[in-house]
Design an enzyme around this catalytic site. Structure first.
Site, short mmCIF file in Angstrom:
data_model
loop_
_atom_site.label_atom_id
_atom_site.label_comp_id
_atom_site.label_asym_id
_atom_site.label_seq_id
_atom_site.Cartn_x
_atom_site.Cartn_y
_atom_site.Cartn_z
N PRO A 2 90.67 -24.98 -54.31
CA PRO A 2 91.77 -25.37 -53.47
C PRO A 2 91.36 -25.52 -52.03
CG PRO A 2 91.72 -23.03 -53.72
CD PRO A 2 90.43 -23.57 -54.18
N GLU A 3 91.58 -26.65 -51.49
CA GLU A 3 91.52 -26.82 -50.05
C GLU A 3 92.97 -27.09 -49.62
OE1 GLU A 3 88.28 -29.35 -48.77
OE2 GLU A 3 87.29 -29.13 -50.69
#
Length: 276
Positions: A2-3
DNA sequence: AGGTCGACCTGGCAGC
DNA sequence: TGCTGCCAGGTCGACC
């Protein structure tokens, strides 16, 4: 996984579907996931305390800060969650590999999966005291970001610009995929020290940070490996990647092969012709 | 002070 | 087929 764009997508999905619901039951299948944020493990098993602290509370609000997901609960408690590399929050009747499963008052079930267990969650009473949140740099999607970014980037940082973009204390939310993509679009060599980048180039860099992240949010994130949204669907920004994961393939602009180098132990992808 | 590197974990995949 | 080694989207603390 996840960014910023992936966490933002999950937050938006969950916001639509579980705000106002009460946490009825919590099953912790793997106690390693319940831990002080984001890594240090409590000496004794904290899962019973976590369950007691969140049970019967209403989910009033869901927010993202950097790559962290925050569930605001009634009674002034917060679930602070981080997806690490492989975390997933999925609404589904069942999830065979779930590490934590939460049953909500409507009967919906929210599962947290995390193959590598780099992510996790904890419950806190005061967000202002959480070191990770306190240390986060400015949010790229917030108003005034470009001005703040310019000021930070002009402080004489000697580190390679790729490392600078990944540093959550400098800017919140950028990870390894988007750092490479942003630098390609800005035409800047990822190995270039920040203090050697000209002011006009920094302005372009700031604009590309915002542009790439916004575009990725519109595409609901990048599903390169494990990432899925809260409905278990893939994002689509992987179809628009220009350099990440494309080592040896032709650059979409000049046709020369994309290079892969290792910086601080992580892969960086770039075009040595288009990025100076 | 500020930057780099290994550790934390598991699983998929390429190469032999 | 089966083994080995490499790779993976994050973060922190030890070390320089």
């Amino acid at each position: 996984m996840p960014e910023l764009p992936e966490v933002e997508t999950i937050a938006a999905d969950l916001r639509q579907r579980i705000i106002g619901e009460k946490i009825q039951e919590v099953v912790v299948h793997d106690a390693r996931l319940i831990r002080d944020f984001p890594r240090s493990v409590f000496a004794d098993c904290p899962a019973p305390g976590f369950i007691r602290a969140v049970k019967n509370r209403e989910i009033q609000k869901i927010e993202r800060q950097g790559k962290a997901l925050i569930f605001y609960l009634s009674g002034g408690k917060y679930i602070l969650a981080h997806l690490g590399m492989t975390g997933q929050w999925v609404l589904a009747d069942s999830a065979p590999r779930a590490k934590v499963s939460i049953t909500l008052s409507s009967g919906q079930r929210l599962h947290y999966n995390d193959q590598r267990i780099f992510g996790g969650m904890t419950v806190v009473a005061d967000l202002a005291k959480v070191p990770y949140l306190r240390g986060l740099g400015p949010e790229p999607l917030s108003p005034g970001f470009l001005r703040v970014f310019q000021a930070i980037a002009m402080t004489g940082i000697k580190a390679p610009v790729k490392s600078f973009l990944l540093d959550q204390h400098k800017i919140a939310g950028i990870g390894n995929i988007y750092a490479s993509e942003i630098l390609f679009r800005a035409g800047i060599d990822p190995r270039c020290p920040v203090n050697q980048i000209t002011e006009p180039q920094l302005r372009i860099l700031g604009k590309q940070i915002v542009a790439v992240l916004k575009e990725a949010v519109c595409q609901r994130g990048t599903s390169k490996r494990d990432y899925l949204d809260a409905s278990g669907r893939q994002g689509s920004f992987q179809n628009y990647l220009r350099v990440y994961g494309r080592a040896g393939k032709p650059c979409s602009v000049c046709g020369k092969p994309i290079q892969r180098v290792v910086q601080a132990g992580r892969s960086t992808f770039f075009c040595s012709i288009c990025q100076k």
